[in-house]
Scaffold this motif. Sequence first.
Motif, mmCIF file in Angstrom:
data_model
loop_
_atom_site.group_PDB
_atom_site.id
_atom_site.type_symbol
_atom_site.label_atom_id
_atom_site.label_comp_id
_atom_site.label_asym_id
_atom_site.label_seq_id
_atom_site.Cartn_x
_atom_site.Cartn_y
_atom_site.Cartn_z
ATOM 1 N N HIS A 16 0.828 -1.212 0.000
ATOM 2 C CA HIS A 16 0.000 0.000 0.000
ATOM 3 C C HIS A 16 0.862 1.262 0.000
ATOM 4 C CE1 HIS A 16 -3.265 -2.725 0.480
ATOM 5 N NE2 HIS A 16 -2.445 -3.391 1.272
ATOM 6 N N ALA A 17 1.999 1.205 0.704
ATOM 7 C CA ALA A 17 2.900 2.355 0.709
ATOM 8 C C ALA A 17 3.573 2.483 -0.656
ATOM 9 C CB ALA A 17 3.952 2.190 1.804
ATOM 10 N N CYS A 47 -4.047 -8.642 5.509
ATOM 11 C CA CYS A 47 -4.911 -9.131 6.578
ATOM 12 C C CYS A 47 -6.359 -9.002 6.133
ATOM 13 C CB CYS A 47 -4.600 -8.356 7.858
ATOM 14 S SG CYS A 47 -5.254 -9.141 9.320
ATOM 15 N N VAL A 125 14.361 -7.269 -4.511
ATOM 16 C CA VAL A 125 15.599 -6.503 -4.307
ATOM 17 C C VAL A 125 16.447 -7.226 -3.267
ATOM 18 C CG1 VAL A 125 16.538 -4.312 -3.463
ATOM 19 C CG2 VAL A 125 14.498 -4.331 -4.917
ATOM 20 N N THR A 180 12.339 -11.054 3.295
ATOM 21 C CA THR A 180 13.505 -10.367 2.722
ATOM 22 C C THR A 180 14.614 -10.378 3.754
ATOM 23 O OG1 THR A 180 12.201 -8.958 1.298
ATOM 24 C CG2 THR A 180 14.329 -8.092 1.969
ATOM 25 N N GLN A 369 4.708 0.070 6.826
ATOM 26 C CA GLN A 369 4.858 -0.756 8.036
ATOM 27 C C GLN A 369 6.313 -0.797 8.523
ATOM 28 O OE1 GLN A 369 1.905 -2.917 8.679
ATOM 29 N NE2 GLN A 369 2.666 -4.337 10.213
ATOM 30 N N THR A 374 0.915 0.206 11.532
ATOM 31 C CA THR A 374 0.139 -0.949 11.105
ATOM 32 C C THR A 374 -1.057 -0.417 10.342
ATOM 33 O OG1 THR A 374 -1.138 -2.865 11.801
ATOM 34 C CG2 THR A 374 -1.027 -1.061 13.365
ATOM 35 N N GLY A 375 -1.439 -1.107 9.308
ATOM 36 C CA GLY A 375 -2.620 -0.686 8.559
ATOM 37 C C GLY A 375 -2.282 -0.239 7.154
HETATM 38 P P1 FAD Z 1 3.067 -4.544 2.674
HETATM 39 O O1 FAD Z 1 1.645 -4.430 2.371
HETATM 40 O O2 FAD Z 1 3.531 -5.623 3.568
HETATM 41 O O3 FAD Z 1 3.829 -4.645 1.289
HETATM 42 C C1 FAD Z 1 5.202 -4.890 1.205
HETATM 43 C C2 FAD Z 1 5.557 -5.059 -0.247
HETATM 44 O O4 FAD Z 1 6.950 -5.122 -0.373
HETATM 45 C C3 FAD Z 1 5.006 -6.331 -0.863
HETATM 46 O O5 FAD Z 1 4.491 -6.021 -2.132
HETATM 47 C C4 FAD Z 1 6.226 -7.225 -1.007
HETATM 48 O O6 FAD Z 1 6.132 -8.132 -2.073
HETATM 49 C C5 FAD Z 1 7.293 -6.183 -1.255
HETATM 50 N N1 FAD Z 1 8.647 -6.594 -0.912
HETATM 51 C C6 FAD Z 1 9.094 -7.063 0.266
HETATM 52 N N2 FAD Z 1 10.414 -7.301 0.209
HETATM 53 C C7 FAD Z 1 10.807 -6.961 -1.030
HETATM 54 C C8 FAD Z 1 12.053 -6.977 -1.704
HETATM 55 N N3 FAD Z 1 13.160 -7.389 -1.113
HETATM 56 N N4 FAD Z 1 12.099 -6.592 -3.000
HETATM 57 C C9 FAD Z 1 10.982 -6.158 -3.634
HETATM 58 N N5 FAD Z 1 9.781 -6.125 -3.043
HETATM 59 C C10 FAD Z 1 9.697 -6.513 -1.749
HETATM 60 N N6 FAD Z 1 -3.018 -4.088 9.693
HETATM 61 C C11 FAD Z 1 -4.077 -3.650 10.382
HETATM 62 O O7 FAD Z 1 -4.392 -2.466 10.326
HETATM 63 N N7 FAD Z 1 -4.806 -4.477 11.144
HETATM 64 C C12 FAD Z 1 -4.498 -5.786 11.235
HETATM 65 O O8 FAD Z 1 -5.172 -6.505 11.932
HETATM 66 C C13 FAD Z 1 -3.386 -6.273 10.511
HETATM 67 N N8 FAD Z 1 -3.029 -7.562 10.589
HETATM 68 C C14 FAD Z 1 -2.012 -8.034 9.839
HETATM 69 C C15 FAD Z 1 -1.718 -9.373 9.868
HETATM 70 C C16 FAD Z 1 -0.711 -9.888 9.100
HETATM 71 C C17 FAD Z 1 -0.424 -11.324 9.155
HETATM 72 C C18 FAD Z 1 0.036 -9.038 8.289
HETATM 73 C C19 FAD Z 1 1.150 -9.567 7.442
HETATM 74 C C20 FAD Z 1 -0.232 -7.693 8.260
HETATM 75 C C21 FAD Z 1 -1.262 -7.188 9.040
HETATM 76 N N9 FAD Z 1 -1.599 -5.841 9.051
HETATM 77 C C22 FAD Z 1 -2.660 -5.376 9.743
HETATM 78 C C23 FAD Z 1 -0.746 -4.871 8.480
HETATM 79 C C24 FAD Z 1 -1.015 -4.448 7.076
HETATM 80 O O9 FAD Z 1 -1.072 -5.536 6.251
HETATM 81 C C25 FAD Z 1 0.131 -3.569 6.756
HETATM 82 O O10 FAD Z 1 0.121 -2.472 7.626
HETATM 83 C C26 FAD Z 1 0.161 -3.013 5.369
HETATM 84 O O11 FAD Z 1 -0.013 -3.992 4.419
HETATM 85 C C27 FAD Z 1 1.495 -2.344 5.223
HETATM 86 O O12 FAD Z 1 1.664 -1.879 3.946
HETATM 87 P P2 FAD Z 1 3.110 -1.727 3.371
HETATM 88 O O13 FAD Z 1 2.939 -1.175 2.018
HETATM 89 O O14 FAD Z 1 3.973 -1.035 4.328
HETATM 90 O O15 FAD Z 1 3.671 -3.226 3.292
#
Ligand code: FAD
Length: 623
Positions: A16-17, A47, A125, A180, A369, A374-375
């Motif tokens: 999402h970020a 989630c 990466v 990762t 994250q 979270t979220g």
């Molecule tokens: P993510 O959505 O995790 O995306 C990370 C991205 O980075 C993915 O596309 C992945 O493929 C990519 N990536 C990772 N490493 C690499 C690399 N080395 N090279 C290239 N790409 C890479 N939030 C809530 O608000 N309530 C909840 O109850 C909740 N429960 C959760 C339960 C679980 C099991 C999980 C995993 C998450 C939960 N979350 C919850 C959190 C929520 O999913 C995250 O806050 C949100 O998805 C974060 O977004 P993000 O973009 O930071 O990371």
Amino acid sequence: MKKELFYDVVVIGGGHAGCEAAAASSRLGINTALVTNDFNSIGEMSCNPAIGGLGKGHLVREIDALDGLMGVVADKSGIQFRLLNSSRGPAVRGPRTQSDRYLYKKNMQEILANYCNLKIFSDPVNEFIFTKNSISGIITKSGLIIKSSKTILTTGTFLNGLIHIGDKKIPAGRFNEKPTTGLSEQLKNYEFKLGRLKTGTPPRLDSRTINYKNLEEQFADKDPYFFSFLTKKNLNKQVSCRMTYTNEIVHKIIKQNLKKSAMYSGSIQGVGPRYCPSVEDKIVKFEDKTRHQIYLEPEGLNDYTIYPNGISTSLPENVQQEICNNIIGLENVKIIRPGYAIEYDYVDPRELLLTLETKKIKNLYLAGQINGTTGYEEAAGQGLIAGINAALSVKKEEPFVLDRSEAYIGVMIDDLVTKGVSEPYRMFTSRAEYRLTLRADNADIRLTRKGTAIGLISLNRKNIFEDKLFKINDTKVSMKNFKISPSKAEKFGVKIAKDGVLRTAEEVLSRNSIKMSKIREIWPKIPFFSKEVDEQIEINCHYKGYLKKQDSDILAFKRDENLIIPESLNYEKLSGLSNEIRSKFKKIKPKTLGQALRIDGVTPAAAYILLSHVKRKSIKRIA
Ligand code: FAD
């Protein structure tokens, strides 16, 4: 020879970020690459398949007001729109939707695949390329070298991710996805402060094995409140969620098996979100409660998967099954996938500037994250700001920072970089001081022009927004011209002191009990444009007095916020500061006096020392 490419901005991660960061940078005309593990997991909801809620819904409206993606995609994928707190004041109403998981991803992927200036790579990466204290690119698993001016890291829960199910430990970034490794270690070499956090998810259930007969139904709103200011109609069939509850038998099973839960066996070190407790936590921490609510949320229109919101757990699979089978409606339920807890590395967000660039490595930005939040919505809000600032920096333009009086996004980033986190940070309306001003309904009025000023907003959105402003103004002007006497008003059920003085439509509306619908009943000739236009007029009229007071509070806040602390300030030379406060100032390097005052533990005396020093050095004020 390894293939080498160059992009002005490289975004790592398609969560999402990452999606918002890549889109924002591209929208600003910058040549951008999104490098993610797998194209097909772009926009994955790790989630529950739901967007918005209290505080979170405000974030999505702000992202949308700045032409971001989340609101549009959530509207296109929504299968149960609800406006939370709809009976309460407009400041705390939170739009939410249950999303079709498949549609959310599909819509996000389609938009990004066709985005201008954006190239997507499906390639993990493996390594950063650092040059002294700056980042100059990355190396992918396939051996591709992508050089860049700016890099945005948004890897969510993937950095050294470890899943726990009972005593099973599975290295993973998410279920069935590799973690990762290596990137955290490179950051540690630069003395970044990293920590471990944890989050959890419930088992997924097969709806065909649920007995819905005696379960309460929660319906979608008849008149959906959308996230995007551009959305005019709902595209999808709306579905209901059902409700069931844990009970004393379930609590007994959990208590008996507590030691088998990864959370309670001592195998998890990371801190979890207090506001999203696992079912184990609920039983232990709220011992006197005899039941806890569970929402059975469908994951999609063509999907049998049910997300049982409220029973996130890291107990062994057989115990998860036993718990479910003792819950009304779930007696014969089939678990499709077990619940689990996940631990992952995060970076202390005090390592960041308000632009989300790191202090230790130039040109590296972090969002999502990884910063201890979270979220989905919190991640998207940060991604947007990191993407904008990386792109503006390439263009050598001024940074784009929203302060606490302008946006929930500003509140969140200020909280993160000023105070750090001790548990996963989640947005709540209570975190904002200026709630009456920072409403979900007026996010466009607060932000769209700011976005336009930096070239972030599409012409279509700009025109729609300016047209709305024009219509609000037109209606207001017209309302000043329509007047009514107290006795005539009484015929419409509006009680006004019988002083013979005529009242304008605006004055009549300013009585809290009077709605725009009544104004339209009295004066059908007042032009009607849309319910959004009427909503703005009504809210601003009802809250006029409070908003005026809040405006003066905001002015006082801005006075401190506009007192810029020079980056070069040598805190060692400030006499009278305790060592503790000095080291906090040195670490956080507050940008303004206001930010300095918000650092935990900063006393008024310390702020006074800082203020007098900065004043002596003839401080610079932002216009
Ligand atoms: P993510 O959505 O995790 O995306 C990370 C991205 O980075 C993915 O596309 C992945 O493929 C990519 N990536 C990772 N490493 C690499 C690399 N080395 N090279 C290239 N790409 C890479 N939030 C809530 O608000 N309530 C909840 O109850 C909740 N429960 C959760 C339960 C679980 C099991 C999980 C995993 C998450 C939960 N979350 C919850 C959190 C929520 O999913 C995250 O806050 C949100 O998805 C974060 O977004 P993000 O973009 O930071 O990371």
